[in-house]
Design an enzyme around this catalytic site. Sequence first.
Site, PDB file in Angstrom:
ATOM      1  N   CYS A  58      13.869  11.195   5.477  1.00 19.62           N
ATOM      2  CA  CYS A  58      14.025  10.747   6.858  1.00 19.62           C
ATOM      3  C   CYS A  58      15.448  10.971   7.337  1.00 19.62           C
ATOM      4  CB  CYS A  58      13.620   9.282   6.981  1.00 19.62           C
ATOM      5  SG  CYS A  58      14.458   8.204   5.826  1.00 19.62           S
ATOM      6  N   GLY A  89       4.050   4.445  13.473  1.00 21.05           N
ATOM      7  CA  GLY A  89       4.782   3.204  13.718  1.00 21.05           C
ATOM      8  C   GLY A  89       4.374   2.551  15.033  1.00 21.05           C
ATOM      9  N   GLU A 117      10.543   1.460   9.844  1.00 18.42           N
ATOM     10  CA  GLU A 117      11.525   2.521   9.534  1.00 18.42           C
ATOM     11  C   GLU A 117      10.814   3.834   9.774  1.00 18.42           C
ATOM     12  OE1 GLU A 117      14.567   2.260   9.117  1.00 18.42           O
ATOM     13  OE2 GLU A 117      14.923   0.223   8.439  1.00 18.42           O
ATOM     14  N   GLU A 136      11.039  16.823  14.489  1.00 19.51           N
ATOM     15  CA  GLU A 136      11.380  16.559  13.088  1.00 19.51           C
ATOM     16  C   GLU A 136      10.476  17.440  12.224  1.00 19.51           C
ATOM     17  OE1 GLU A 136       9.966  12.868  11.356  1.00 19.51           O
ATOM     18  OE2 GLU A 136      11.641  12.847   9.957  1.00 19.51           O
ATOM     19  N   LYS A 158       0.852  -1.194   0.000  1.00 23.08           N
ATOM     20  CA  LYS A 158       0.000   0.000   0.000  1.00 23.08           C
ATOM     21  C   LYS A 158       0.888   1.243   0.000  1.00 23.08           C
ATOM     22  CE  LYS A 158      -1.749   2.339   3.460  1.00 23.08           C
ATOM     23  NZ  LYS A 158      -1.605   3.696   2.922  1.00 23.08           N
TER      24      LYS A 158
HETATM   25  P1  NAD Z   1       2.703   8.378   8.030  1.00 18.32           P
HETATM   26  O1  NAD Z   1       3.091   7.618   9.229  1.00 18.32           O
HETATM   27  O2  NAD Z   1       1.665   9.418   8.145  1.00 18.32           O
HETATM   28  O3  NAD Z   1       2.216   7.422   6.856  1.00 18.32           O
HETATM   29  C1  NAD Z   1       3.008   6.371   6.346  1.00 18.32           C
HETATM   30  C2  NAD Z   1       2.122   5.313   5.729  1.00 18.32           C
HETATM   31  O4  NAD Z   1       1.320   4.708   6.763  1.00 18.32           O
HETATM   32  C3  NAD Z   1       1.107   5.832   4.705  1.00 18.32           C
HETATM   33  O5  NAD Z   1       1.011   4.867   3.661  1.00 18.32           O
HETATM   34  C4  NAD Z   1      -0.177   5.922   5.500  1.00 18.32           C
HETATM   35  O6  NAD Z   1      -1.325   5.814   4.703  1.00 18.32           O
HETATM   36  C5  NAD Z   1      -0.058   4.715   6.416  1.00 18.32           C
HETATM   37  N1  NAD Z   1      -0.808   4.799   7.678  1.00 18.32           N
HETATM   38  C6  NAD Z   1      -1.284   5.898   8.302  1.00 18.32           C
HETATM   39  N2  NAD Z   1      -1.870   5.547   9.470  1.00 18.32           N
HETATM   40  C7  NAD Z   1      -1.751   4.200   9.585  1.00 18.32           C
HETATM   41  C8  NAD Z   1      -2.131   3.259  10.581  1.00 18.32           C
HETATM   42  N3  NAD Z   1      -2.756   3.623  11.706  1.00 18.32           N
HETATM   43  N4  NAD Z   1      -1.843   1.975  10.377  1.00 18.32           N
HETATM   44  C9  NAD Z   1      -1.187   1.565   9.265  1.00 18.32           C
HETATM   45  N5  NAD Z   1      -0.794   2.413   8.278  1.00 18.32           N
HETATM   46  C10 NAD Z   1      -1.074   3.720   8.438  1.00 18.32           C
HETATM   47  O7  NAD Z   1       4.073   8.997   7.496  1.00 18.32           O
HETATM   48  P2  NAD Z   1       4.283   9.979   6.260  1.00 18.32           P
HETATM   49  O8  NAD Z   1       3.828  11.343   6.687  1.00 18.32           O
HETATM   50  O9  NAD Z   1       3.731   9.368   5.020  1.00 18.32           O
HETATM   51  O10 NAD Z   1       5.872   9.960   6.106  1.00 18.32           O
HETATM   52  C11 NAD Z   1       6.715  10.856   6.767  1.00 18.32           C
HETATM   53  C12 NAD Z   1       7.429  10.189   7.930  1.00 18.32           C
HETATM   54  O11 NAD Z   1       8.068   9.001   7.482  1.00 18.32           O
HETATM   55  C13 NAD Z   1       8.524  11.037   8.533  1.00 18.32           C
HETATM   56  O12 NAD Z   1       8.482  10.942   9.932  1.00 18.32           O
HETATM   57  C14 NAD Z   1       9.793  10.399   8.011  1.00 18.32           C
HETATM   58  O13 NAD Z   1      10.947  10.627   8.799  1.00 18.32           O
HETATM   59  C15 NAD Z   1       9.408   8.970   7.965  1.00 18.32           C
HETATM   60  N6  NAD Z   1      10.251   8.231   7.046  1.00 18.32           N
HETATM   61  C16 NAD Z   1      11.117   7.295   7.540  1.00 18.32           C
HETATM   62  C17 NAD Z   1      11.959   6.609   6.691  1.00 18.32           C
HETATM   63  C18 NAD Z   1      12.931   5.584   7.199  1.00 18.32           C
HETATM   64  O14 NAD Z   1      13.411   4.789   6.408  1.00 18.32           O
HETATM   65  N7  NAD Z   1      13.227   5.554   8.482  1.00 18.32           N
HETATM   66  C19 NAD Z   1      11.913   6.864   5.327  1.00 18.32           C
HETATM   67  C20 NAD Z   1      11.022   7.819   4.853  1.00 18.32           C
HETATM   68  C21 NAD Z   1      10.183   8.484   5.727  1.00 18.32           C
END
Ligand code: NAD
Length: 473
Positions: A278, A227, A244, A375, A171
């Site tokens: 990230c 997460g 991640e 962040e 997804k």
């Molecule tokens: P997010 O947590 O809002 O969403 C990430 C994904 O999770 C999306 O596909 C979203 O639809 C889904 N999601 C949302 N709520 C959920 C739930 N309750 N259960 C399961 N899935 C759910 O994050 P974002 O805003 O899309 O991304 C930005 C964040 O991601 C930043 O904090 C960034 O640092 C982090 N990030 C980390 C890495 C890494 O490798 N460590 C890489 C890229 C981004």
Amino acid sequence: MDFHADYRMLINGQLVAGDARIEVVNPATGQVFATAPDCAEADLDEAVRAAQAAFPLWRATSLPERQAMLRAAGDLLRAHAAELAPLFTREQGRPLQGALGELEMSAQWFHSCADMAPPVHRKSAGEGQIAETVHVPLGVVCAISPWNFPVMLSVWKLAPALLAGNTIVLKPSPFTPLCMLKIGEILKDAFPAGVLNIVTGGDALGPLMTAHPGFAKVSFTGSTATGKQVLQSCGRQLKRVTLELGGNDAAIVLPDVDLDEVAIKIFMGSFYNSAQICVASKRLYVHEDIYEALRDRLVGLARALKVGNGEEADAVFGPVQNRRQFDRVQGLLERARAAGMTLIEGAKVPDNGGYFVPITIVDNPPEDAEVVVEEAFGPILPMMRFSDIDEVITRANASEYGLAGAVWSKDIEAATAIARRMETGTVWINQNLNLRPDVPFAGHKQSGFGVENGTEGLLEYMVPQTVYRPGSL
Ligand code: NAD
């Protein structure tokens, strides 16, 4: 194939439009320009059922066959990268050259991943006995990816999960579903039906997936807050999980650097992809002897480089990717300004309803300021002075995050010693943003749980199985 219409999910080898749709906004205009399927629970069930049905045959294919299919998938992605790049820019916002870069790197990732193989360990297990440990796949993997690198961070999951012999339901983010849907169409026949499934939907779909009993494992990339919810949900059925998550990476700049050489590298390590990385440098600690000189160079770059619609050839930076993130970044800026901090803005940005934010350097804010502690995930860089190495390492480590960091110095031994004291999974010396398919990437503290990439990352999609048998080494 029409890259600008007809976005459908890939379920059991079929392209599925679904009944409902979600809207997709171009962040450079703030306008809806396409819709994607909003996967119904029944469609998700079908995808999981198809992946379960495909699993026995897929795990039984030989490793060389799976490796060959992954390489062929990489070739297909590369062949369509130039056609996908404008769509990438339209949904994600990043200028075309960077869009193409991510697509080509993702194609290469399939190839590099295909060169990996799980290890086999044999040990003597008593008189005339050996213990042979191999690694076997888990079953159906649930992969959930974010919007900042929507293709690459999806491929980071697809390629090792499939190489390991699992089947998968992926997804992408609701903010950037389109490229992965088109990649699903491109890869429709690259694997047996049901092996690779791609579904899209709104906010309800992620939790539905992590709670689905058909998944053996969840691999998630996104924010730390989400997460934690994913981990809770997986705990109920003891699903395997890799997370991640966010980061607030520190870069430490020592006084011996050649400023003309490193300024642009430090700048890009913070602001590439409008700082939505990230592992971007999000807290810049600069030795007091060179603080003003580096700050003025970074400000010069911020004023010289264009922020604009990524479809324009001279745009170096695009908009912030979505409204939610835009509002968050604006809030951080407003509160920093209200608290009396010095904000230095770069080039003017378009005022057209797009989610544009000027590149902004915050000049030596207090260590406990919100812009330092949180962040930002947007183009705001707090830059702070330091004079003492021990003290700056303590400040760098005073974070709940532990993703990556950087040290800048001509003295590689001294920089390496500092790197080893940083509480993060990755540290770069005189470079940044360098991540490789064959090198493990692991967030420490609240930046992650588990590993991606490298053999360690591959093994997160497998479990060891040991057979004790008569024999000798
Ligand atoms: P997010 O947590 O809002 O969403 C990430 C994904 O999770 C999306 O596909 C979203 O639809 C889904 N999601 C949302 N709520 C959920 C739930 N309750 N259960 C399961 N899935 C759910 O994050 P974002 O805003 O899309 O991304 C930005 C964040 O991601 C930043 O904090 C960034 O640092 C982090 N990030 C980390 C890495 C890494 O490798 N460590 C890489 C890229 C981004």
